[in-house]
Design an enzyme around this catalytic site. Structure first.
Site, mmCIF file in Angstrom:
data_model
loop_
_atom_site.group_PDB
_atom_site.id
_atom_site.type_symbol
_atom_site.label_atom_id
_atom_site.label_comp_id
_atom_site.label_asym_id
_atom_site.label_seq_id
_atom_site.Cartn_x
_atom_site.Cartn_y
_atom_site.Cartn_z
ATOM 1 N N GLU A 82 63.893 -86.460 86.264
ATOM 2 C CA GLU A 82 64.907 -85.460 86.580
ATOM 3 C C GLU A 82 66.023 -85.384 85.555
ATOM 4 O O GLU A 82 66.757 -84.410 85.492
ATOM 5 C CB GLU A 82 65.504 -85.709 87.971
ATOM 6 C CG GLU A 82 66.392 -86.943 88.080
ATOM 7 C CD GLU A 82 65.625 -88.160 88.526
ATOM 8 O OE1 GLU A 82 66.250 -89.116 88.958
ATOM 9 O OE2 GLU A 82 64.390 -88.142 88.437
ATOM 10 N N ASN A 121 65.134 -95.538 89.557
ATOM 11 C CA ASN A 121 65.075 -94.212 88.967
ATOM 12 C C ASN A 121 66.465 -93.728 88.558
ATOM 13 O O ASN A 121 66.658 -93.148 87.488
ATOM 14 C CB ASN A 121 64.441 -93.243 89.976
ATOM 15 C CG ASN A 121 64.143 -91.890 89.361
ATOM 16 O OD1 ASN A 121 63.434 -91.800 88.380
ATOM 17 N ND2 ASN A 121 64.713 -90.851 89.945
ATOM 18 N N GLU A 148 55.888 -97.184 87.618
ATOM 19 C CA GLU A 148 56.278 -97.310 89.019
ATOM 20 C C GLU A 148 55.120 -96.914 89.944
ATOM 21 O O GLU A 148 54.850 -97.577 90.969
ATOM 22 C CB GLU A 148 57.510 -96.463 89.293
ATOM 23 C CG GLU A 148 58.769 -97.000 88.602
ATOM 24 C CD GLU A 148 59.919 -96.007 88.618
ATOM 25 O OE1 GLU A 148 59.867 -95.064 89.432
ATOM 26 O OE2 GLU A 148 60.860 -96.156 87.810
ATOM 27 N N THR A 176 67.678 -95.804 85.398
ATOM 28 C CA THR A 176 66.940 -95.569 84.141
ATOM 29 C C THR A 176 67.007 -94.122 83.683
ATOM 30 O O THR A 176 67.082 -93.843 82.483
ATOM 31 C CB THR A 176 65.462 -95.975 84.302
ATOM 32 O OG1 THR A 176 64.890 -95.287 85.427
ATOM 33 C CG2 THR A 176 65.344 -97.477 84.524
ATOM 34 N N ASP A 236 66.022 -63.284 52.607
ATOM 35 C CA ASP A 236 66.288 -62.172 51.709
ATOM 36 C C ASP A 236 66.907 -62.720 50.431
ATOM 37 O O ASP A 236 67.089 -63.930 50.289
ATOM 38 C CB ASP A 236 67.182 -61.125 52.379
ATOM 39 C CG ASP A 236 68.578 -61.652 52.671
ATOM 40 O OD1 ASP A 236 68.746 -62.881 52.703
ATOM 41 O OD2 ASP A 236 69.486 -60.830 52.861
ATOM 42 N N ASP A 295 67.511 -55.921 57.950
ATOM 43 C CA ASP A 295 66.966 -57.220 58.356
ATOM 44 C C ASP A 295 66.916 -57.394 59.868
ATOM 45 O O ASP A 295 66.255 -58.310 60.366
ATOM 46 C CB ASP A 295 67.816 -58.354 57.760
ATOM 47 C CG ASP A 295 67.819 -58.346 56.246
ATOM 48 O OD1 ASP A 295 66.735 -58.182 55.668
ATOM 49 O OD2 ASP A 295 68.905 -58.489 55.657
ATOM 50 N N VAL A 328 59.695 -88.474 93.772
ATOM 51 C CA VAL A 328 61.013 -88.226 93.181
ATOM 52 C C VAL A 328 61.216 -89.104 91.949
ATOM 53 O O VAL A 328 61.734 -88.670 90.920
ATOM 54 C CB VAL A 328 62.127 -88.475 94.220
ATOM 55 C CG1 VAL A 328 63.500 -88.406 93.567
ATOM 56 C CG2 VAL A 328 62.018 -87.471 95.354
ATOM 57 N N ALA A 329 60.801 -90.377 92.054
ATOM 58 C CA ALA A 329 60.980 -91.301 90.945
ATOM 59 C C ALA A 329 60.123 -90.916 89.747
ATOM 60 O O ALA A 329 60.524 -91.116 88.594
ATOM 61 C CB ALA A 329 60.637 -92.717 91.393
#
Length: 861
Positions: free
Chosen positions: A266, A705, A680, A708, A308, A615, A261-262
């Protein structure tokens, strides 16, 4: 050039009775509404699922399930909040942009006047059916493809379909296309095709197909797959080594899952979303509406800008720029149809005698003229500009006459009433008017195409003068100007007919006009080149006009006309490599697609700007489509990722800077987050080898985690742009998001954090201090030091949220050591000054290392 003003009601032209209401209703039921099928509204659940399908979000969902499995509900809640935040912001931005575009569309919804049951009726253009009789007048938008039956001085602007900046004269039996605009005159036409069967509909059908993933999405998807595999392998290794050392199975399982997880950054989805959302907000303040959040970053990766001409590089308004007479020449300066500006002869203001022949010419052009100028109506908006009422070229002549100090048009018409006229048509290519002067004489004024005026049957001038005028006209046309010849003569008696009036005239001179480049066009393209972006001009205009504009904005050399490739050249297959060409003229929508596709096949990230229906397909095909919001068509706005509300190409450069800022911030967070996660893992793997049996507890890992990757990590997404952002080339499309030195910095920082943290822990153990708490604080402090050290400008006052979040994280780290509740949960012990000093050394080393590595890799970063 155009014919006289048409008086009376629209129905003054004789016309067939049109359809009956019953027949029109029946055809409407059979043929459907006269509209390009609108895109199906995307339901909210589909938008949410699209956000959740992002690979990194998938990794994050897996991490969330793991935290639930180990009973770490607080961290599971944090991960869940990140997912909800990311999804909410992404969906909200898409919905908000769609609503804004819908509002622009509603303001431009056209109507139509048709004959039903023998009477004229106004109705929405969506109800027009095949077989309807359209009544057209100045300012009308042609509601459907139609065959012109009758016309009175009808002039139609087809630029939104063809890219041709000059309106086209239409005669009976001509074809009209849906979406074109009647500039002046009147006409009666029978509808031949509606909806998807019209020219507009056929082009819009080229927009079908799903959008491709942006470069950022592709890079993050690749990173997500790599992260998942590496993290899984390392955590399995850590789990196996722990069992081999005889540690309990349950302890190793919980710690391994916590480590996994760390190691997952995330906060990355939140950082990406926040950076994109802030970029979108800043771009909105700079008149750029983002329709899809990933488009913000895509702009930063653009390596080719296909633009254009009309309304993008140029003002979209005709302006007289040069006047030639047999005795002198003058240059005209000014903006648009503003009747104020400078006149220069050989670079200096002219004397009255020097200006006399110029005034004589422009007075004749103002008399032989049916346009007018409309003054500003709404200061501070689009209404703050003078507008042409009627033929844009005739309006440009009126503006030039005012700049030269000629009498006001209203005064001229009063003192020189028109008595005869021969309207302009596409066969004669000239217009003539006869006026009664205050002295009672008859003044004949004539203007037209040089080939129709510089003729001995029209002019009584010497042969050598006519030859010189023809050479001058050819020279001006070769420089991309639209050239008119003007002649006049004064007779004691009024001519018997206009045919007689158009003989024996005296040449007054030539007028050269064009749609000039915008003031900032050249500097904008120069800024693109400085940023490593290749500009390419793609227009439907004449090759000579395209080359002239390209030369004036510095896109090509002034003398090399071979650098322009036309649509017929492309159709004939005369160009092997489209990416070697910088100016394309007379192109159709399919050829624009081919040009964009060629650049993409070469690996370029393409941006396409445009405003017309023609266009639309290229806007959709490009990595990012940029539409003009003010003068752009509905098809262009719907196909685009970015809508410029001010129609300024310079806004694209500002958006590119925002895109680079976003990409830099994402890379900065990745270096920071992955260096910390890697450190870590290394601490947990190497710690036992230096006498630290279980370096950190599962809760301690997750707390680090959280601090940070939480507020601190998210705050990195709001960092300002680096000073050198627009002075370096765009990143190669195939480059990994951790390429160009990022992964090397990541590894070096991870090693430095690992060494300093383990060193602090080992020293604390030797000195008899609570070594695990020292290691916990040192590891956290080193990562916070890196967060500040990676900033482009350390002491900037922008984004004070980052230093504030670092301070908050430090305070929460102290709370983990000195708050009884957190001490119990995280299994920490309070530290004295010696333990804090060890952690502070780690923080300083992390900061210094980040600054040194940033300097060392600056050329690549």
């Amino acid at each position: 050039m155009s014919g006289p003003p048409v008086q009376g009601e629209r129905t003054a032209i004789s016309a067939p009775p049109g359809l009956t209401t019953a027949e029109a209703d029946r055809r409407l039921a059979q043929q459907g509404r006269n509209e390009v099928a609108p895109a199906e509204p995307v339901p909210v659940y589909a938008r949410v699922l699209a956000q959740l399908r992002d690979p990194l979000i998938m990794v994050l969902l897996g991490a969330g399930l793991l935290t639930v499995a180990i009973g770490d509900y607080p961290d599971a809640v944090v991960i869940g909040l990140v997912i909800v935040f990311n999804t909410t912001v992404g969906v909200a931005q898409e919905v908000r942009a769609d609503h804004a575009v819908a509002a622009l569309s509603a303001m431009s919804a056209p109507g139509a006047r048709v004959l039903r049951d023998g009477a004229a009726r106004d109705l929405p253009s969506t109800l027009v059916v095949r077989g309807d009789v359209l009544l057209l007048a100045e300012g009308d938008i042609v509601a459907a493809d139609a065959q012109l039956m009758q016309a009175a001085a009808l002039l139609v602007d087809e630029s939104m379909l063809t890219g041709e900046s000059v309106p086209v004269d239409k005669a009976p039996d001509s074809r009209l296309s849906a979406g074109t605009v009647v500039v002046r005159g009147r006409g009666v036409a029978t509808v031949t095709a509606t909806g998807t069967a019209s020219a507009l509909g056929r082009i819009a059908s080229l927009l079908e197909g799903d959008r491709q993933a942006t470069p950022l999405q592709r890079r993050l998807a690749s990173l997500g797959r790599i992260l998942a595999a590496v993290i899984l392998a390392l955590c399995v290794l850590f789990f196996a080594l722990g069992l081999l050392r005889g540690l309990p199975l349950s302890t190793m399982a919980v710690t391994a899952i916590s480590l996994a997880v760390a190691a997952v950054p995330e906060s990355l989805p939140a950082v990406v979303t926040l950076a994109l959302a802030l970029g979108a907000r800043r771009m909105a303040a700079r008149h750029a509406l983002v329709r899809r959040l990933p488009a913000v970053e895509t702009l930063g990766s653009v390596s080719v800008l296909a633009t254009d001409k009309t309304g993008t590089l140029t003002e979209g308004r005709m302006v007289v720029q040069h006047v030639w007479t047999p005795s002198t020449e003058a240059d005209f300066f000014g903006v648009g149809y503003e009747p104020h500006g400078d006149v220069r002869i050989d670079g200096h203001p002219p004397t009255a005698d020097e200006l006399a022949p110029i005034r004589e010419l422009l007075t004749a052009a103002a008399l032989c003229n049916d346009a007018s100028l409309s003054p500003p109506s709404s200061p501070g908006t689009d209404g703050d500009q003078w507008r042409a009422v009627g033929d844009p070229m005739e309006a440009a002549l009126l503006a030039a006459a005012a700049k030269a100090g000629c009498a006001d048009q209203a005064d001229l018409r009063r003192t020189h009433p028109r008595t005869q006229e021969a309207p302009f048509d596409s066969l004669r290519k000239r217009m003539a008017t006869v006026h009664r002067t205050p002295a009672g004489t008859a003044l004949t004024c004539l203007k037209g195409a040089p080939e129709a005026v510089l003729d001995s049957a029209v002019l009584a001038d010497r042969t050598d003068l006519l030859l010189g005028a023809r050479q001058q006209a050819a020279l001006l046309a070769g420089r991309g100007y639209r050239v008119l010849a003007v002649a006049a003569t004064e007779r004691s008696q009024e001519p018997e007919s206009t045919a007689v009036a158009e003989t024996g005239l005296r040449l007054l001179g030539l007028v050269a006009m064009s749609d000039p480049p915008k003031a900032r066009a050249a500097s904008t393209l120069a800024a693109c080149r400085e940023a490593g972006i290749t500009p390419v001009l793609i227009t439907g205009d004449h090759p000579a006009t395209a080359h002239a504009i390209a030369a004036r904005v510095g896109l090509v050399g002034k003398d090399d006309t071979t650098e322009v490739v036309s649509g017929p050249d492309l159709s004939a297959g005369r160009v092997e490599d489209l990416t070697t060409v910088r100016v394309f003229a007379r192109t159709d929508p399919e050829q624009k697609l081919d040009i964009v596709a060629a650049w993409r096949a070469r690996g370029a990230v393409t941006a396409m700007t445009g405003d017309g229906v023609n266009d639309g397909p290229a806007l959709r095909q490009a990595d990012i489509g940029v539409a003009m919001g003010a003068r752009g068509t509905e098809v262009a706005r719907q196909a685009a990722d970015l809508v410029l509300t001010d129609d300024e190409l310079s806004t694209v450069v500002s958006a590119v800077e925002e895109g680079r800022r976003v990409y830099d911030n994402i890379r900065r967070f990745l270096v920071y987050g992955l260096a910390g996660g890697t450190a870590e893992i290394l601490v947990m793997l190497i710690g036992p080898l230096v006498g630290l049996p279980l370096p950190l507890r599962a809760g301690q890992i997750l707390w680090i985690n959280l601090l940070t990757h939480g507020l601190t990590g998210v705050a990195m997404g709001a960092e300002p742009a680096a000073p050198e952002a627009m002075h370096r080339p765009p990143r190669p499309p195939g480059q990994h998001i951790l390429g160009a030195g990022a992964w090397q910095r990541l590894v070096l920082l991870a090693v430095i954090v690992t060494v300093t943290s383990l060193g602090a822990g080992a020293a604390a153990r030797i000195w008899g201090l609570p070594w695990q708490s020292v290691l916990f604080l040192a590891l956290l402090g080193a990562q916070l030091g890196i967060a500040l050290g990676l900033r482009a400008m350390v002491f900037t006052r922008q984004n004070l949220f980052l230093p504030a979040s670092v301070i908050a994280a430090a305070l929460l780290a102290a709370a983990a050591l000195y708050t009884p509740l957190l001490q119990s949960i995280l299994e920490t012990e309070p530290l004295g000054w010696s333990g804090i000093a060890l952690a502070m050394v780690s923080a300083v080393i992390g900061f210094v290392a980040a600054r040194c590595l940033r300097s060392a890799f600056r050329r690549k970063a």
